[in-house]
Each structure stands twice: as C-alpha cells, then as structure tokens.
Write an enzyme that holds these catalytic residues in place. Structure first.
Site, short mmCIF file in Angstrom:
data_model
loop_
_atom_site.label_atom_id
_atom_site.label_comp_id
_atom_site.label_asym_id
_atom_site.label_seq_id
_atom_site.Cartn_x
_atom_site.Cartn_y
_atom_site.Cartn_z
N HIS A 79 -4.06 -1.55 -6.25
CA HIS A 79 -3.44 -0.19 -6.94
C HIS A 79 -4.57 1.02 -6.79
CE1 HIS A 79 0.29 -1.98 -7.19
NE2 HIS A 79 0.42 -2.15 -8.58
N GLY B 144 1.07 2.29 -7.44
CA GLY B 144 0.12 2.58 -8.66
C GLY B 144 0.26 3.67 -9.29
N LYS B 145 0.60 4.90 -8.21
CA LYS B 145 0.53 6.21 -8.72
C LYS B 145 2.01 6.31 -9.35
CE LYS B 145 1.08 11.09 -7.68
NZ LYS B 145 1.16 12.17 -6.66
N ASP C 133 2.40 14.80 1.90
CA ASP C 133 1.36 15.74 2.45
C ASP C 133 0.41 15.29 3.49
OD1 ASP C 133 0.57 14.09 -0.01
OD2 ASP C 133 -1.36 14.51 0.56
N ALA D 34 -3.73 -7.90 -3.94
CA ALA D 34 -2.95 -6.74 -4.30
C ALA D 34 -3.88 -5.55 -4.86
CB ALA D 34 -2.05 -6.69 -5.20
N ARG E 72 -10.47 -3.19 4.85
CA ARG E 72 -9.83 -2.89 6.09
C ARG E 72 -9.34 -1.80 6.40
NH1 ARG E 72 -7.11 -8.68 7.22
NH2 ARG E 72 -6.16 -8.35 5.14
N ASP F 150 0.84 -1.25 0.03
CA ASP F 150 0.08 0.06 0.16
C ASP F 150 0.79 1.17 0.01
OD1 ASP F 150 -2.58 -1.68 0.61
OD2 ASP F 150 -1.57 -1.93 2.38
#
EC number: 6.3.4.4
Length: 416
Positions: free
Chosen positions: A42, A18-19, A329, A40, A299, A14
């Site tokens: 993303h 993906g980004k 951020d 998994a 979760r 996590d």
C-alpha cells in the site's frame, strides 16, 4: 452490535486501497488485514510524505486506530519488525493473530528457485515466499505466529522439517540454516513481537459486540483470487470480500458495507491474461503519469484501459455497495479514452469472464477526454467529459461511485 465494513480491490491489485483506507480510518476504531503477506503493498501520501506499507494495516498512520493482522495473513517477522521501526507507540495499537502462519526465509528461497525452474512459464510471483508459506499451511506442515512464544520448541520443529525435506532443498540448491543461526533469529522475533501476539478473533468479536467501528482491508485484487482470478497467474489466498471475513474469524452476518476500489484505467504486475493491455504509446503514457511501479517488487506495471467486463464480474463476486474510483487524474490530457464494454470470444461477443481469459479480445468504445481534474475536491467542478466517463463506468459496472480520487494526496478526494 456493529458490522465490519470491507474494502477490496476489484482489478489486479494496486488499485489504491491504501489511500481509501487511510482516508476512512479516522472514522474507525479498528483496521484489519485479512490475507496475503508482504507481497502486497500500500502506498499512502500524507503531507507530501510517502509511506509504503506491506504487512501493517493502513490505520497505523492514525493514532487512535487499533490495527490487526489477522489469521489469514502469512507474516514475515523480519519484514514486520523492519516496518514497525518506522512508527512509534505501537503497543496497544497493533495486534497479530496467533493463528497467522509464518513466512520465513526459506519460503522466499523456495519461491525464487521454483520460479527459475519454470523459465518462460514462470507465474511472475514477487519472490517473497507467499505461495510456499500458504502451501505449508494447506499441507498442514506450516508454523504459526503463536509458536514464536516458544522459540526453542519452534526451532527444533523447523530443523526436523528441514531434515525431512533435505533432498528437496538440495535439488533447489537452498542452504539449510544451522540450528544456532535459526534459534538466534527466533529469539529476536520472540523478544520484539511477543507483546503484540494475541487471539485477534476474540478481540474483534468483542469489538463488534461493543459497537466499535471495524474496517477490513483487503489485499491485492479480485482478479488475482485463488479461485476466481486468472488461474494459475493468481495469488495464493482469497482476495474477495468473503475472504476478508474468513481471514479474521468473522461470519457473513457480520459484514457491513462493501466498497470496491478501482482505477480509472487498468494495471497488472507479472504474467497472465490482461485483455485491455495497451503496449503502445497510450499504455506507456499511463505508466509514466501514473508512476506505475510495484510497491513490493519495484517492477513496472503493465497498463491498459478500463475493463468493464472484469469490473462487473468482480462487483458481483464481492457484493459491492459502492465503488471508489482512483487515479482519475492520470487520464488528464488524453484526447480519447477507451472502455472495454465486452469481449470477442470464439467468434462471439460476450459480457462475462471465461476461465480461459487469455483467448478473448477486447471490444472498445471511445469517449472524449478532458483537460484536468488534478486536485479537484468538488464533483461540480469536474469537467463535463470526466462526469460522462464516470457515469458510463457506473452504468457498465452496475455499481455507483461514492469516492473519486484526483491526486495521490489524502485530501484530494471527492465524496458523493
């Protein structure tokens, strides 16, 4: 001949892979998933639209990218078909290895039933059947995606498997599907997926020989690796850079740059050791601001401070060339920010990961926080305390930061 660059998560998953992959995809011809399954997840934000991907490589959001699901992945046809329905014109842009193993309904039923039997000792799996799928693979009793090309034969083989394990299924109170029901599902999978099934290893070899740009997309995080993670609270596959190669049929000489994805803090889903977990107000604040909810499970994630000991360990495991620092951020507005620089272990101070990580206590140092980095795209515009924090993380991890994410949006990324 080109080489394949690799993106890996280096915490407990996590991290925001993906980004990063989505941001880099425009520079690549192929984007490839190598391991795991639909456990998994993303999350990618594009123009305010949220995309949650579980099996599809992140390159699917870029029309010119060819996307490969490799031999190391366990594929749920049901989930993949549902995910494919979100997109148009996938033919010629998506390929599935005929050597990837199948993840079928009975695998998830076994997973859930076995977790219930463990009670308080449950691992905290996603319940998606990933472990049972890999168990079948290792036991040499699994079935592969290529077998979907002959649904009648696959159906007969599965029914034999079910009959051979009838006592086991009865013990777990799992209902065995009828041959008619099973065959209907397999024929549907065959009809939809056949155009996408191929020998993806040969496809990638050809791509590298032709100097195509290839990106390998790791799943989950290095601290969940089956060998090097917090066993037994781990996933069932290799999540480090070496695993991405075997999961796609590539050799070590074909690896290019390796980028480790890391949050500016730490999170974990499920049970297992998590030395820097903060169960107080700060941990709750991080969870709320960071929207730390699992993409695959829904979760709530456990949250805590940056663990430099774990990151230094996984940086070496993966042979990292650079870091991508995500969700900086989320720490906006914290007066003080903690970093775990070492552990206390059996009366000693250590800077490594012992096999019994649950027995360590974090040793923290504190740094001053900052007001706001949200949406900043220029390193020079970052607050000085944010720059000091980044520099300290680089020093402790032993790897330079190349990318800094300052919001969920694709373009809010600083490139150094």
């Amino acid at each position: 001949m080109s080489k394949a660059d690799i993106i890996v998560g280096i915490q407990w998953g996590d991290e925001g892979k993906g980004k990063v992959v989505d941001k880099l995809c425009e520079n690549y011809d192929f984007v490839c998933r190598s391991a795991g399954g639909h456990n998994a997840g993303h999350t990618i934000w594009v123009n305010g639209v949220r995309y949650a991907l579980h099996l599809m490589p992140s390159g699917v959001l870029h029309p010119r990218c060819i996307n490969i699901i490799g031999n190391g992945v366990v594929v749920s046809p049901e989930v993949l078909i549902a995910e494919m329905a979100q997109f148009e014109n996938l033919k010629g842009r998506l390929y599935i290895s005929d050597r990837a193993h199948l993840n079928l309904k009975h695998h998830s039923l076994i997973d859930i039933a076995k977790e219930k039997l463990k009670g308080k000792n449950a691992i905290g799996t996603t319940g998606k059947g990933i472990g049972p799928s890999y168990a079948d693979k290792i036991n040499r009793t699994g079935h592969r995606v290529g077998e979907l090309l002959e649904p009648q034969r696959l159906c007969e083989a599965l029914i034999k498997d079910f009959e051979a394990n009838k006592t086991f299924f009865e013990m777990l109170e799992i209902e065995i599907p009828s041959a008619e029901e099973l065959l209907a599902d397999l024929k549907r999978f065959n009809e939809i997926l056949t155009p996408y099934i191929t020998d993806t290893t040969r496809m990638l070899w050809k791509a590298l020989d032709e100097d195509k740009r290839v990106l390998l997309e790791g799943a989950q995080g290095s601290m969940l690796d089956i060998d090097h993670g917090t066993y037994p609270y781990v996933t069932s596959s290799s999540t480090i850079s070496a695993g991405t190669l075997t999961g796609l049929g590539l050799n070590p000489k074909e690896a290019g740059n390796i980028i480790g994805i890391v949050k500016a803090y730490a999170t974990r889903v499920g049970n297992g050791a998590f030395p820097t977990e903060d169960k107080g107000e700060d941990g709750e604040k991080i969870a709320q601001i960071g929207k730390e909810i699992g993409v695959s499970t829904g979760r709530k994630r456990r949250c805590g401070w940056f663990d430099a000991v774990a990151v230094r360990y996984t940086a070496r495991l993966n042979g990292l060339d650079a870091l991508s620092l995500m969700k900086l951020d989320v720490l906006d507005g914290f007066e003080k920010i903690k970093i775990c620089r070492a552990y206390e272990y059996k009366g000693m101070e250590i800077d490594y990961i012992p096999s019994d990580l649950e027995n360590v206590q974090p040793i923290y140092e504190e740094m001053d926080g900052w007001d706001k980095v949200f949406g900043i795209k220029d390193y020079d515009l970052l607050p000085e305390n944010a720059k000091k924090y980044i520099a300290r993380l680089e020093e402790l991890a032993g790897v330079k930061v190349k990318y800094i994410s300052t919001s969920p949006e694709r373009d809010d990324t600083i490139i150094l």
